[in-house]
Write a protein that holds these residues in place. Sequence first.
Motif, PDB file in Angstrom:
ATOM      1  N   GLN A 244       0.857  -1.183   0.000  1.00  0.00           N
ATOM      2  CA  GLN A 244       0.000   0.000   0.000  1.00  0.00           C
ATOM      3  C   GLN A 244       0.892   1.233   0.000  1.00  0.00           C
ATOM      4  OE1 GLN A 244      -3.639   0.294   0.092  1.00  0.00           O
ATOM      5  NE2 GLN A 244      -2.918   2.318  -0.539  1.00  0.00           N
ATOM      6  N   MET A 245       0.701   2.071  -0.994  1.00  0.00           N
ATOM      7  CA  MET A 245       1.554   3.253  -1.144  1.00  0.00           C
ATOM      8  C   MET A 245       0.696   4.505  -1.043  1.00  0.00           C
ATOM      9  SD  MET A 245       4.069   1.966  -4.223  1.00  0.00           S
ATOM     10  CE  MET A 245       2.779   1.926  -5.464  1.00  0.00           C
ATOM     11  N   HIS A 246       1.082   5.375  -0.143  1.00  0.00           N
ATOM     12  CA  HIS A 246       0.383   6.650   0.048  1.00  0.00           C
ATOM     13  C   HIS A 246       1.353   7.792  -0.222  1.00  0.00           C
ATOM     14  CE1 HIS A 246      -3.175   4.797   1.747  1.00  0.00           C
ATOM     15  NE2 HIS A 246      -2.459   4.185   2.662  1.00  0.00           N
ATOM     16  N   ASN A 247       0.778   8.981  -0.396  1.00  0.00           N
ATOM     17  CA  ASN A 247       1.577  10.190  -0.604  1.00  0.00           C
ATOM     18  C   ASN A 247       2.651   9.966  -1.670  1.00  0.00           C
ATOM     19  OD1 ASN A 247       2.467  12.814  -0.224  1.00  0.00           O
ATOM     20  ND2 ASN A 247       3.783  12.284   1.514  1.00  0.00           N
ATOM     21  N   LEU A 248       2.224   9.427  -2.783  1.00  0.00           N
ATOM     22  CA  LEU A 248       3.180   9.128  -3.845  1.00  0.00           C
ATOM     23  C   LEU A 248       3.776  10.402  -4.429  1.00  0.00           C
ATOM     24  CD1 LEU A 248       1.236   6.194  -5.432  1.00  0.00           C
ATOM     25  CD2 LEU A 248       3.603   6.086  -4.646  1.00  0.00           C
ATOM     26  N   LYS A 249       5.028  10.278  -4.823  1.00  0.00           N
ATOM     27  CA  LYS A 249       5.774  11.406  -5.381  1.00  0.00           C
ATOM     28  C   LYS A 249       6.226  11.055  -6.795  1.00  0.00           C
ATOM     29  CE  LYS A 249       7.603  12.264  -0.741  1.00  0.00           C
ATOM     30  NZ  LYS A 249       8.833  12.412   0.080  1.00  0.00           N
ATOM     31  N   PRO A 250       6.473  12.050  -7.614  1.00  0.00           N
ATOM     32  CA  PRO A 250       6.962  11.748  -8.970  1.00  0.00           C
ATOM     33  C   PRO A 250       8.203  10.854  -8.960  1.00  0.00           C
ATOM     34  CG  PRO A 250       6.292  14.039  -8.839  1.00  0.00           C
ATOM     35  CD  PRO A 250       6.198  13.488  -7.435  1.00  0.00           C
ATOM     36  N   GLU A 251       9.031  10.986  -7.963  1.00  0.00           N
ATOM     37  CA  GLU A 251      10.240  10.154  -7.898  1.00  0.00           C
ATOM     38  C   GLU A 251       9.956   8.700  -7.552  1.00  0.00           C
ATOM     39  OE1 GLU A 251       9.705  13.063  -6.321  1.00  0.00           O
ATOM     40  OE2 GLU A 251      10.590  13.058  -4.286  1.00  0.00           O
ATOM     41  N   ASP A 252       8.711   8.392  -7.236  1.00  0.00           N
ATOM     42  CA  ASP A 252       8.311   6.991  -7.027  1.00  0.00           C
ATOM     43  C   ASP A 252       7.991   6.295  -8.349  1.00  0.00           C
ATOM     44  OD1 ASP A 252       6.550   8.091  -4.116  1.00  0.00           O
ATOM     45  OD2 ASP A 252       8.454   6.994  -4.158  1.00  0.00           O
ATOM     46  N   THR A 253       7.981   7.053  -9.425  1.00  0.00           N
ATOM     47  CA  THR A 253       7.699   6.470 -10.733  1.00  0.00           C
ATOM     48  C   THR A 253       8.755   5.435 -11.079  1.00  0.00           C
ATOM     49  OG1 THR A 253       6.573   8.452 -11.559  1.00  0.00           O
ATOM     50  CG2 THR A 253       7.544   6.978 -13.202  1.00  0.00           C
ATOM     51  N   ALA A 254       8.301   4.221 -11.374  1.00  0.00           N
ATOM     52  CA  ALA A 254       9.221   3.115 -11.646  1.00  0.00           C
ATOM     53  C   ALA A 254       8.409   1.888 -12.011  1.00  0.00           C
ATOM     54  CB  ALA A 254      10.084   2.809 -10.422  1.00  0.00           C
ATOM     55  N   VAL A 255       9.106   0.889 -12.509  1.00  0.00           N
ATOM     56  CA  VAL A 255       8.514  -0.441 -12.622  1.00  0.00           C
ATOM     57  C   VAL A 255       8.761  -1.150 -11.294  1.00  0.00           C
ATOM     58  CG1 VAL A 255       8.536  -2.640 -13.832  1.00  0.00           C
ATOM     59  CG2 VAL A 255       8.889  -0.512 -15.110  1.00  0.00           C
TER      60      VAL A 255
END
Length: 126
Positions: A82-93
């Motif tokens: 479960q991922m909250h408060n996602l940031k652009p730097e979390d973009t990934a496979v």
Amino acid sequence: EVQLQASGGGLVQAGGSLRLSCAASGFTSDDYAIAWFRQAPGKEREGVSCISSSDGSTFYGYFVKGRFTISSDNAENTVYLQMHNLKPEDTAVYYCAAEDPSICLPSIVDVDFRSWGQGTLVTVSS
């Protein structure tokens, strides 16, 4: 043979949430670890989180900082991130990986895991 199926990726705005799932099968014992890794374009793969089936211990990458929670449904052999408060730097496979017996350690290292699922893409827009 351990098989893993990751799902749940998608496009989300910064500050949003996503839940990734990793359905696992083929374990020969009840003592195993399932981990999440991620790889962004041009970057090395890094460990996100790990959970041990035997005692439920969990570990997270330093960058998680309380935003992600790993959990498992042992009856369904599924692990969730479960991922909250996602940031652009979390973009990934994002990939799930498994190893038995459990190898969950504070340092989540990809070479410790022999079984890998296909990735699921998480894109966080700003």
